[in-house]
Design an enzyme around this catalytic site. Structure first.
Site, PDB file in Angstrom:
ATOM      1  N   GLY A  20     -63.573  51.948  35.696  1.00  0.00           N
ATOM      2  CA  GLY A  20     -62.583  52.992  35.512  1.00  0.00           C
ATOM      3  C   GLY A  20     -62.066  53.150  34.097  1.00  0.00           C
ATOM      4  O   GLY A  20     -61.047  53.828  33.888  1.00  0.00           O
ATOM      5  N   SER A  74     -62.157  56.783  32.818  1.00  0.00           N
ATOM      6  CA  SER A  74     -61.117  57.581  33.483  1.00  0.00           C
ATOM      7  C   SER A  74     -59.761  57.338  32.852  1.00  0.00           C
ATOM      8  O   SER A  74     -58.974  58.281  32.648  1.00  0.00           O
ATOM      9  CB  SER A  74     -61.072  57.248  34.976  1.00  0.00           C
ATOM     10  OG  SER A  74     -62.275  57.617  35.618  1.00  0.00           O
ATOM     11  N   TYR A 100     -68.903  64.187  33.626  1.00  0.00           N
ATOM     12  CA  TYR A 100     -67.646  64.798  33.218  1.00  0.00           C
ATOM     13  C   TYR A 100     -67.088  65.850  34.162  1.00  0.00           C
ATOM     14  O   TYR A 100     -65.948  66.299  33.992  1.00  0.00           O
ATOM     15  CB  TYR A 100     -67.802  65.370  31.811  1.00  0.00           C
ATOM     16  CG  TYR A 100     -67.998  64.270  30.792  1.00  0.00           C
ATOM     17  CD1 TYR A 100     -66.929  63.514  30.347  1.00  0.00           C
ATOM     18  CD2 TYR A 100     -69.270  63.947  30.317  1.00  0.00           C
ATOM     19  CE1 TYR A 100     -67.101  62.492  29.435  1.00  0.00           C
ATOM     20  CE2 TYR A 100     -69.455  62.920  29.406  1.00  0.00           C
ATOM     21  CZ  TYR A 100     -68.362  62.199  28.973  1.00  0.00           C
ATOM     22  OH  TYR A 100     -68.543  61.167  28.084  1.00  0.00           O
ATOM     23  N   PHE A 160     -71.355  67.411  18.308  1.00  0.00           N
ATOM     24  CA  PHE A 160     -70.300  66.615  17.703  1.00  0.00           C
ATOM     25  C   PHE A 160     -70.041  65.364  18.537  1.00  0.00           C
ATOM     26  O   PHE A 160     -70.521  65.231  19.637  1.00  0.00           O
ATOM     27  CB  PHE A 160     -69.005  67.429  17.567  1.00  0.00           C
ATOM     28  CG  PHE A 160     -68.523  68.072  18.847  1.00  0.00           C
ATOM     29  CD1 PHE A 160     -67.644  67.397  19.686  1.00  0.00           C
ATOM     30  CD2 PHE A 160     -68.958  69.330  19.224  1.00  0.00           C
ATOM     31  CE1 PHE A 160     -67.198  67.971  20.869  1.00  0.00           C
ATOM     32  CE2 PHE A 160     -68.521  69.922  20.403  1.00  0.00           C
ATOM     33  CZ  PHE A 160     -67.634  69.246  21.217  1.00  0.00           C
TER      34      PHE A 160
END
Length: 414
Positions: A93, A96, A124, A414
């Site tokens: 996690g 997250s 995502y 990027f």
């Protein structure tokens, strides 16, 4: 012991870079030049790490970015980059937690959207991101393209192709890039440092090899585009050339410039193959060839991902081709941008407000970005089950409002 997520300090930055290198499967050694360059160009308040005791086991960074919207507008974005989790700490996690900290800060700052380039597609979406632009790369077999063998590479419209150097590109490139953002959604701004790195200045991670640069000027002398390309040196046993030109950067702000630059690259002596690099899926390249089949698709892949943080600013930042209205019921598990909104638009402008009216479409926040940048069909998303049509015909109405004639294009990673 628990893992702590917090912003890094200058004294920890070398360890952060080492963890970043490890996460991207690069040699973990951090040269002094890389450390100094990255430290000078990173906002440490937006550079996060996960600490397991004193060891950095995950990295995350964001920075301010401008992104073009449909019709030439722009939005301030929270650009997410350099996200890694060490192999020893996966599935705990950590991403997250870092994402939650960063998006909350972006919302507090007033950023309208967050952006990223996804290394892996499935990661995502659960944070509210969705792809808003795609990129295609082609390999052109010049001998099969059907081009006139007597071609010279000179434009036929009275314009001119000039060979130049990095100094000239740094002068004319930024204005051309801004003009591109005026006609394409999804273009992210390119900083002065970005132009310098792209033309050989500043610290280079890989050894710099100067490309060839060519500028297209219209008959009036105005620069309307440029191309940067490299070439290899291959000859067969019969002393026949088999060289490949690889396009590294091509910005064209008019169709004439786009046609002329591709025709130039495909006319260079000894070049038998042209690799286009990432281009907009509706680039002119394949269809400007007499035989478009000579352009083989190498890849077609998602590029810019967007996470909506401010629904009103996103929907009011773009233009719309016709008059109409929609009520959108937006689901956002993170609670950052959900709710019900009424959108009223016309070619003269747009107004978006919260409402209690019955919704026409229900969708997750990730799908809103995809629609708002004009590259996806609400009807298609409805058929996929990712948009719920609550009013018959609302999907088709949304397509009339949102779809664009030019697909979004994000030329920079990027």
């Amino acid at each position: 012991m628990s893992v702590d997520v917090r912003a890094v300090t200058e004294s920890d930055f070398s360890d952060w870079l080492r963890a970043l290198q490890t996460g991207f499967l690069r040699p973990p050694h951090v040269p002094d030049g890389l450390l100094a360059d990255r430290l000078a160009n990173s906002d440490l308040t937006r550079t996060l790490a996960a600490y397991d005791r004193d060891r950095i086991v995950a990295t995350f960074r964001s920075f301010r970015q401008e992104v073009s919207t449909v019709g030439g507008g722009s939005l301030t974005a929270d650009a997410v980059t350099q996200v890694t989790v060490s192999p020893t700490h996966r599935r705990q996690g950590l991403l997250s937690r870092m994402m939650s900290v960063d998006l909350a800060a972006a919302k507090e700052r007033g950023d309208a959207i967050a952006t990223l380039i996804a290394a892996e597609y499935p990661i995502y979406g659960r944070y509210g991101f969705g792809p808003v632009s795609w990129a295609t790369a082609w390999s052109v077999d010049v001998s099969r393209a059907g081009l006139d063998p007597r071609r010279t590479g000179r434009p036929e419209d009275g314009g001119l192709i000039e060979l130049t150097d990095g100094d000239e590109i740094r002068k004319i490139g930024p204005a051309l890039h801004r003009r591109l953002a005026g006609v394409r959604a999804g273009v992210t701004d390119r900083t002065t440092r970005g132009w310098e790195l792209g033309t050989g200045l500043g610290y280079q991670i890989d050894p710099w090899k100067e490309p060839f640069y060519a500028v297209y000027r219209s008959a009036s002398g105005e620069a309307e585009g440029f191309v940067a390309y490299s070439a290899d040196d291959k000859w067969d046993d019969a002393k026949q050339p088999g060289n490949t030109a690889s396009v590294r950067d091509l910005i064209a702000v008019t169709p004439a410039a786009e046609r002329a630059l591709w025709q130039y690259v495909c006319s260079i002596d000894w070049i038998t193959t042209v690799r286009s690099g990432y281009r907009a899926p509706d680039d002119l390249l394949p269809l400007l060839l007499p035989d478009p089949r000579a352009a083989k698709t190498l890849t077609h892949v998602d590029m810019l991902w967007v996470r909506v943080l401010d629904v009103v600013r996103l929907l009011e930042s773009r233009t719309y081709p016709v008059e109409g209205s929609l009520v959108l019921d937006l689901r956002d598990a993170a609670g950052l941008a959900g709710g019900r909104y009424r959108l009223d638009v016309s070619p003269a402008g747009a107004a978006c407000v919260r409402t209690t009216e019955s919704a026409d479409l229900a969708l997750d926040i990730a799908e809103l970005g995809t629609l708002a940048f004009g590259d996806e069909s609400a009807v298609r998303l409805t058929r996929l089950g990712r948009v719920e049509e609550l009013t018959p015909g609302a999907g088709a109405r949304a397509d009339l409002l949102f779809r664009t004639s030019l697909r979004p294009f994000s030329p920079d990673i990027f």
